[in-house]
Scaffold this motif. Sequence first.
Motif, short mmCIF file in Angstrom:
data_model
loop_
_atom_site.label_atom_id
_atom_site.label_comp_id
_atom_site.label_asym_id
_atom_site.label_seq_id
_atom_site.Cartn_x
_atom_site.Cartn_y
_atom_site.Cartn_z
N TYR A 210 32.50 40.86 80.61
CA TYR A 210 31.91 39.56 80.67
C TYR A 210 30.58 39.09 80.15
CZ TYR A 210 36.34 39.37 83.18
OH TYR A 210 37.72 39.55 83.40
N HIS A 211 29.60 40.27 80.27
CA HIS A 211 28.41 39.99 79.56
C HIS A 211 28.52 39.70 78.23
CE1 HIS A 211 24.19 40.71 79.56
NE2 HIS A 211 24.35 41.35 78.43
N ARG A 212 29.53 39.80 77.53
CA ARG A 212 29.85 39.32 76.18
C ARG A 212 29.52 37.84 75.93
NH1 ARG A 212 34.19 37.34 73.34
NH2 ARG A 212 35.26 37.55 75.00
N VAL A 213 29.66 37.12 76.98
CA VAL A 213 29.69 35.82 77.15
C VAL A 213 28.09 35.33 76.34
CG1 VAL A 213 28.58 35.16 79.33
CG2 VAL A 213 30.13 33.63 78.12
N PHE A 214 27.24 36.00 76.59
CA PHE A 214 25.97 35.89 76.17
C PHE A 214 25.72 36.10 74.62
CE2 PHE A 214 25.20 37.05 80.43
CZ PHE A 214 24.59 35.79 81.09
N GLU A 215 26.44 37.24 74.19
CA GLU A 215 26.52 37.32 72.63
C GLU A 215 27.43 36.53 72.19
OE1 GLU A 215 28.20 41.28 72.70
OE2 GLU A 215 26.80 42.09 73.79
N GLU A 216 28.58 35.85 72.76
CA GLU A 216 29.11 34.79 72.19
C GLU A 216 28.30 33.59 72.14
OE1 GLU A 216 33.75 32.61 72.40
OE2 GLU A 216 32.71 33.62 74.26
N THR A 217 27.71 33.36 72.97
CA THR A 217 26.74 32.03 72.96
C THR A 217 25.61 32.28 71.91
OG1 THR A 217 26.92 31.65 75.33
CG2 THR A 217 24.94 30.68 74.30
N ALA A 218 25.14 33.53 71.83
CA ALA A 218 24.16 33.43 70.64
C ALA A 218 24.78 33.37 69.32
CB ALA A 218 23.58 35.01 70.68
N ALA A 219 25.92 33.71 69.06
CA ALA A 219 26.51 33.88 67.90
C ALA A 219 26.96 32.27 67.63
CB ALA A 219 28.00 34.72 67.67
N PHE A 220 27.47 31.54 68.66
CA PHE A 220 27.70 30.14 68.60
C PHE A 220 26.43 29.41 67.88
CE2 PHE A 220 27.43 26.02 70.49
CZ PHE A 220 28.28 25.06 69.84
N LEU A 221 25.32 29.66 68.66
CA LEU A 221 24.02 29.08 68.38
C LEU A 221 23.47 29.30 66.82
CD1 LEU A 221 22.27 29.42 71.85
CD2 LEU A 221 23.41 27.24 71.04
N SER B 262 19.19 36.56 80.52
CA SER B 262 20.22 37.07 79.59
C SER B 262 20.22 35.93 78.29
CB SER B 262 21.42 37.24 80.18
OG SER B 262 21.50 38.42 81.16
N LEU B 263 20.28 34.85 78.50
CA LEU B 263 20.45 33.84 77.72
C LEU B 263 19.17 33.97 76.46
CD1 LEU B 263 21.61 30.73 79.39
CD2 LEU B 263 22.87 31.81 77.66
N ALA B 264 17.90 33.96 77.07
CA ALA B 264 16.85 34.35 76.16
C ALA B 264 16.87 35.64 75.60
CB ALA B 264 15.64 34.28 77.04
N LYS B 265 17.34 36.66 76.28
CA LYS B 265 17.45 38.00 75.30
C LYS B 265 18.46 38.11 74.23
CE LYS B 265 17.98 42.98 75.97
NZ LYS B 265 19.01 42.83 75.17
N GLU B 266 19.63 37.38 74.56
CA GLU B 266 20.64 37.37 73.52
C GLU B 266 20.47 36.52 72.58
OE1 GLU B 266 22.52 40.00 73.33
OE2 GLU B 266 22.03 40.77 75.26
N THR B 267 19.95 35.30 72.89
CA THR B 267 19.80 34.04 71.85
C THR B 267 18.79 34.16 71.08
OG1 THR B 267 18.87 32.66 73.31
CG2 THR B 267 21.11 32.64 73.32
N GLY B 268 17.58 35.11 71.59
CA GLY B 268 16.22 34.86 71.02
C GLY B 268 15.47 33.49 71.06
N LEU B 269 15.96 32.45 71.67
CA LEU B 269 15.52 31.33 71.91
C LEU B 269 14.70 31.29 73.12
CD1 LEU B 269 18.68 28.91 71.42
CD2 LEU B 269 16.93 29.78 69.70
N LYS B 270 13.81 30.30 73.32
CA LYS B 270 12.82 30.14 74.48
C LYS B 270 13.94 29.24 75.35
CE LYS B 270 8.48 29.16 73.78
NZ LYS B 270 7.65 30.10 74.36
N VAL B 271 14.13 29.73 76.42
CA VAL B 271 15.03 29.14 77.56
C VAL B 271 13.95 28.53 78.48
CG1 VAL B 271 16.55 29.49 79.43
CG2 VAL B 271 16.81 30.88 77.07
N THR C 284 21.05 19.79 69.19
CA THR C 284 21.79 20.53 68.08
C THR C 284 23.13 20.99 68.69
OG1 THR C 284 20.59 22.50 68.32
CG2 THR C 284 19.67 20.71 66.68
N HIS C 285 23.27 21.47 70.16
CA HIS C 285 24.21 22.20 70.35
C HIS C 285 24.46 21.98 71.84
CE1 HIS C 285 22.66 24.98 67.39
NE2 HIS C 285 23.92 25.14 66.92
N GLN C 286 25.56 21.95 72.30
CA GLN C 286 25.87 21.93 73.95
C GLN C 286 26.79 23.33 74.12
OE1 GLN C 286 28.26 18.73 75.22
NE2 GLN C 286 28.70 18.02 73.17
N VAL C 287 26.20 23.76 75.24
CA VAL C 287 27.08 25.02 75.86
C VAL C 287 27.53 24.93 77.20
CG1 VAL C 287 26.96 27.42 76.11
CG2 VAL C 287 25.77 26.35 74.08
N MET C 288 28.62 24.84 77.41
CA MET C 288 29.21 24.80 79.10
C MET C 288 30.19 25.96 79.22
SD MET C 288 30.45 21.07 78.13
CE MET C 288 30.38 21.01 76.41
#
Length: 301
Positions: A286-297, A93-102, A168-172
């Motif tokens: 609560y799935h919104r947490v991945f979208e919030e993470t993507a927006a932060f990054l 889910s982190l990969a899909k929402e952020t578009g980053l390689k996880v 560049t970022h830290q997410v907890m």
Amino acid sequence: MPLHPDIARVLAGLPAPPPGPLDPAAMRAAEEAQVPPVADRLPLRSVEDLTAGQVPVRVYTPHESDAYGLLVYFHGGAFFLGSLDTHDHVARSLAKETGLKVVSVGYRRAPEHAFPAGLDDCYAAVRWAAGNLGREGATLAVAGDSSGGTFAAAVAGLARDDGFDRITHQVMFYPSLDLDFDVDRYASLRENTVGYGLETAGLKPFNAFYLDSGADPADPRVSPIKRADLTGLPPALIVTAEYDPMRNEGELYGRRLKEAGVAATVSRYPGAGHGFVQHFSWIPEYHRVFEETAAFLRGTS
């Protein structure tokens, strides 16, 4: 708001824990038994099992691209539970929402491996990812849930101390940042004592495998909130849960980061308890947490 009704229903249906001391092998087997087959998991462009030196990692590539930023993810589990498989859905889910390689890290766990083996593995995996998968100037985030959040904060501190400035970022996600479990240290340890999944009385026995392996709660590598100087750390997103005994230590760490001049966002999820990213991200709010993470990054939060 009250505990989310879907969470309350699941918690009400859980069996009572067996009597006696915790059994890591049995608890790990029970976790692994809940992992869905690969065919039922979120599809991505590719998922590869590799090694970062001697550390097992699983690399998730979300889509076709000429270049990727990186997010190195550390799973939770009180330093003795969790694995690449039990948290595979979180990494996907982190990969899909952020578009980053996880890059998910299969670090060594207590009690078989003494402190600082797990932390060393996490830091080594970040350095490996930066050197082998990343590129200068691109995003290189560290992220983790619960004890993985401890590692994310600790790795960010180690990197700063070493002059390694690529992070560049830290997410907890609901991190454990203070392993001194005196119940009078934080109001949330009293407010959320029982009835919300993770209970205050369970913190000491669950973390005992790690602490007994040589992890000193006064050491900022173990309790990142003990770090005296927080200046120069990367921007942070700290996600907390309303009904988590560890809620207040995460929120205090966010305030301390801000006081040190670090850009920090603290986001409390109402109606949720500890572990909601792992266990309840199927609930839309609560799935919104991945979208919030993507927006932060992306810098748009």
